[in-house]
Design a protein around this motif. Structure first.
Motif, PDB file in Angstrom:
ATOM      1  N   ASN A 115      -7.263   1.485  -5.061  1.00  0.00           N
ATOM      2  CA  ASN A 115      -7.433   2.644  -4.186  1.00  0.00           C
ATOM      3  C   ASN A 115      -7.572   3.859  -5.103  1.00  0.00           C
ATOM      4  OD1 ASN A 115      -6.589   5.030  -2.699  1.00  0.00           O
ATOM      5  ND2 ASN A 115      -5.986   3.627  -1.067  1.00  0.00           N
ATOM      6  N   ARG A 172      -6.908   7.738   4.919  1.00  0.00           N
ATOM      7  CA  ARG A 172      -6.913   7.373   3.489  1.00  0.00           C
ATOM      8  C   ARG A 172      -6.035   8.354   2.707  1.00  0.00           C
ATOM      9  NH1 ARG A 172      -8.693   2.432   2.293  1.00  0.00           N
ATOM     10  NH2 ARG A 172      -9.144   3.148   0.188  1.00  0.00           N
ATOM     11  N   GLN A 230       0.274   3.850   1.772  1.00  0.00           N
ATOM     12  CA  GLN A 230       0.313   4.289   3.182  1.00  0.00           C
ATOM     13  C   GLN A 230      -0.685   3.415   3.933  1.00  0.00           C
ATOM     14  OE1 GLN A 230      -0.274   8.655   3.877  1.00  0.00           O
ATOM     15  NE2 GLN A 230      -2.164   8.012   4.858  1.00  0.00           N
ATOM     16  N   LYS A 231      -0.389   3.091   5.202  1.00  0.00           N
ATOM     17  CA  LYS A 231      -1.328   2.257   5.957  1.00  0.00           C
ATOM     18  C   LYS A 231      -2.465   3.116   6.506  1.00  0.00           C
ATOM     19  CE  LYS A 231      -1.301  -1.718   7.272  1.00  0.00           C
ATOM     20  NZ  LYS A 231      -1.971  -2.894   6.646  1.00  0.00           N
ATOM     21  N   CYS A 232      -3.692   2.663   6.304  1.00  0.00           N
ATOM     22  CA  CYS A 232      -4.843   3.349   6.899  1.00  0.00           C
ATOM     23  C   CYS A 232      -4.857   3.032   8.402  1.00  0.00           C
ATOM     24  CB  CYS A 232      -6.130   2.873   6.249  1.00  0.00           C
ATOM     25  SG  CYS A 232      -6.107   3.120   4.460  1.00  0.00           S
ATOM     26  N   TYR A 261      -6.984   2.084  10.502  1.00  0.00           N
ATOM     27  CA  TYR A 261      -7.808   0.988  11.040  1.00  0.00           C
ATOM     28  C   TYR A 261      -7.384  -0.373  10.510  1.00  0.00           C
ATOM     29  CZ  TYR A 261      -9.747   1.535   6.380  1.00  0.00           C
ATOM     30  OH  TYR A 261      -9.862   1.640   5.017  1.00  0.00           O
ATOM     31  N   CYS A 262      -6.393  -0.410   9.615  1.00  0.00           N
ATOM     32  CA  CYS A 262      -6.172  -1.599   8.782  1.00  0.00           C
ATOM     33  C   CYS A 262      -5.235  -2.620   9.417  1.00  0.00           C
ATOM     34  CB  CYS A 262      -5.604  -1.181   7.433  1.00  0.00           C
ATOM     35  SG  CYS A 262      -5.287  -2.596   6.368  1.00  0.00           S
ATOM     36  N   GLY A 270      -5.624  -7.048  -2.104  1.00  0.00           N
ATOM     37  CA  GLY A 270      -4.481  -6.595  -1.323  1.00  0.00           C
ATOM     38  C   GLY A 270      -4.865  -6.213   0.081  1.00  0.00           C
ATOM     39  N   PHE A 277      -4.948  -5.598   7.596  1.00  0.00           N
ATOM     40  CA  PHE A 277      -4.743  -6.549   6.494  1.00  0.00           C
ATOM     41  C   PHE A 277      -3.242  -6.759   6.275  1.00  0.00           C
ATOM     42  CE2 PHE A 277      -8.762  -4.521   4.516  1.00  0.00           C
ATOM     43  CZ  PHE A 277      -9.567  -5.317   5.301  1.00  0.00           C
ATOM     44  N   CYS A 297       0.864  -1.186   0.000  1.00  0.00           N
ATOM     45  CA  CYS A 297       0.000   0.000   0.000  1.00  0.00           C
ATOM     46  C   CYS A 297       0.893   1.226   0.000  1.00  0.00           C
ATOM     47  CB  CYS A 297      -0.883   0.027   1.241  1.00  0.00           C
ATOM     48  SG  CYS A 297      -2.194  -1.196   1.147  1.00  0.00           S
ATOM     49  N   SER A 306      -0.643  -6.014   4.571  1.00  0.00           N
ATOM     50  CA  SER A 306      -0.148  -5.096   3.543  1.00  0.00           C
ATOM     51  C   SER A 306       0.839  -4.137   4.196  1.00  0.00           C
ATOM     52  CB  SER A 306      -1.302  -4.306   2.928  1.00  0.00           C
ATOM     53  OG  SER A 306      -1.802  -3.375   3.860  1.00  0.00           O
TER      54      SER A 306
HETATM   55  S1  SF4 Z   1      -7.361  -0.448   4.108  1.00  0.00           S
HETATM   56 FE1  SF4 Z   1      -6.682  -1.023   2.066  1.00  0.00          FE
HETATM   57  S2  SF4 Z   1      -5.540   0.778   1.347  1.00  0.00           S
HETATM   58 FE2  SF4 Z   1      -5.734   1.003   3.546  1.00  0.00          FE
HETATM   59  S3  SF4 Z   1      -3.840   0.076   4.341  1.00  0.00           S
HETATM   60 FE3  SF4 Z   1      -5.410  -1.516   4.361  1.00  0.00          FE
HETATM   61  S4  SF4 Z   1      -5.140  -2.612   2.461  1.00  0.00           S
HETATM   62 FE4  SF4 Z   1      -4.070  -0.648   2.251  1.00  0.00          FE
END
Ligand code: SF4
Length: 378
Positions: free
Chosen positions: A97, A134, A15-17, A19-20, A62, A22, A13, A24
């Motif tokens: 994104n 975001r 940049q990391k969001c 709340y994320c 992703g 996942f 990614c 990535s």
């Molecule tokens: S929410 Fe989506 S765009 Fe944001 S960091 Fe996680 S995987 Fe990446």
């Protein structure tokens, strides 16, 4: 020929969001090329495994697959076509994104066969986008959807979120209506969950995360489930809404207990009743592939009772529910005898409905899905 889905994970990614959680990572641009090379090698190695199968869905997820150049994404898809038999009408999806695509990239994605695009928009409210970290603006969210449609994408999804810090029901309603106005074929709406290890979890511990209260959260859920069907997008899964014929075929495979192969770091597979997970560390994944090793970190054939519970609760996520006959055939069991107690309890609480051959979640059951799912666990 047996049909199979492919999931290809891009763990990068921009940049990391906030709340994320996942799998990535930001700031790994130096690994893009070696990762794509490793993916291609893994795909090539799986050609023999899937020689008797036809791939009818491909999902590039992703992370943010669109941080990769079109050249990289084309290499991956070319390798997929070289290694597997692909159905002519296969659904080929990519997650994007809004901050990582332009018209040229969208045109190029269509040209290499991608026919479904899923935009992580989350909200069309500028202040909320900032508060969740975001990288894109609300205007970009609108523009990229229009650009994708101009580039020839008919099958477009928008992901939205509710329960964001400071979000009002009106703001959610505005975002849903904006998505509907863009005339997309599919909308997914997820409630925010604060996951361990994320910046939001730390902010919550410090009392610095101000989420909507329970009543507002519930009102947002009700709003979503009522408004979207009114606007022509039928609910077909707990969090997913689509125009008729635009349900995501790849995701349906997960809920219908169909086989799929996951490729890339952290990707999961379900193949010949076995669940497999690739290693999550991106550098370790690349190293394993370069050394000619399998990148699998975990594999397990679930116990029969666990597999049965999985089968039931995955099917129950969909509005179609579960076919009792198919369950009985798959497990050589009698569903109503095996789960008699759970069925009686859940029916008594109006959480499920049963007919001779099907079992469904009720409206209340959809809302309290976890209570239902727990009842089937061994
Ligand atoms: S929410 Fe989506 S765009 Fe944001 S960091 Fe996680 S995987 Fe990446």
């Amino acid at each position: 020929m047996m049909k199979v889905g492919l999931y290809i994970h891009i763990p990068f990614c921009q940049q990391k969001c906030l709340y994320c959680d996942f799998p990535s990572h930001a700031n790994l641009t130096n690994l893009y090329q070696p990762y794509v090379a490793a993916l291609c090698r893994e795909i090539s190695g799986l050609g023999g495994v899937l020689s008797g199968c036809i791939v009818d869905t491909i999902y590039i997820g992703g992370g943010t697959p669109t941080v990769l150049s079109v050249n990289c994404l084309s290499q991956i898809l070319e390798q997929v076509h070289d290694s597997f038999s692909i159905e002519k009408t296969a659904e080929i999806s990519i997650e994007a994104n809004p901050g990582t695509v332009d018209f040229g990239k969208l045109l190029a994605l269509r040209a290499v066969g991608v026919n479904r695009i899923s935009f992580g928009v989350q909200t069309f409210e500028e202040s909320l986008l900032l508060s969740i970290g975001r990288i894109h603006s609300a205007t970009q969210g609108v523009e990229v959807v229009k650009m994708a449609q101009q580039a020839g994408f008919v099958n477009v999804n928008i992901d939205l979120m509710y329960g964001l810090p400071g979000q009002t029901t009106q703001q959610l309603s505005d975002s849903i209506l904006q998505a509907v106005e863009l005339d997309v074929s599919h909308i997914s709406v997820y409630g925010l969950k604060v996951e361990d290890g994320t910046p939001f979890a730390i902010m919550q511990q410090q009392g610095a995360l101000h989420l909507p209260d329970e009543d507002t959260d519930e009102a947002m859920y009700e709003l979503t489930t009522q408004l979207l069907p009114q606007k022509g997008l039928a609910r077909y899964e707990i969090s997913n809404f689509a125009k008729i014929g635009y349900e995501c075929h790849h995701n349906l495979k997960y809920w219908q207990y169909q086989p799929y192969i996951g490729i890339g770091a952290a990707a999961h597979s379900f193949w010949q009743k076995e669940r497999l997970a690739n290693m999550t560390d991106v550098a370790a994944y690349i190293r394993a592939i370069e050394q000619g090793l399998l990148p699998i970190a975990e594999r397990e054939i679930p116990e029969r009772s666990t597999a049965m519970a999985e089968y039931v609760f995955l099917a129950l996520r969909t509005v179609q529910g579960m076919s009792v006959q198919k369950f009985n055939d798959y497990f050589n069991a009698d569903f109503f005898t095996y789960y008699g107690d759970a069925i009686a309890r859940l029916t008594g609480k109006s959480l499920i409905l049963t007919t001779k051959d099907r079992i469904f979640l009720t409206e209340i059951g959809m809302k309290y899905g976890n209570v239902v799912f727990r009842a089937f666990l061994p």
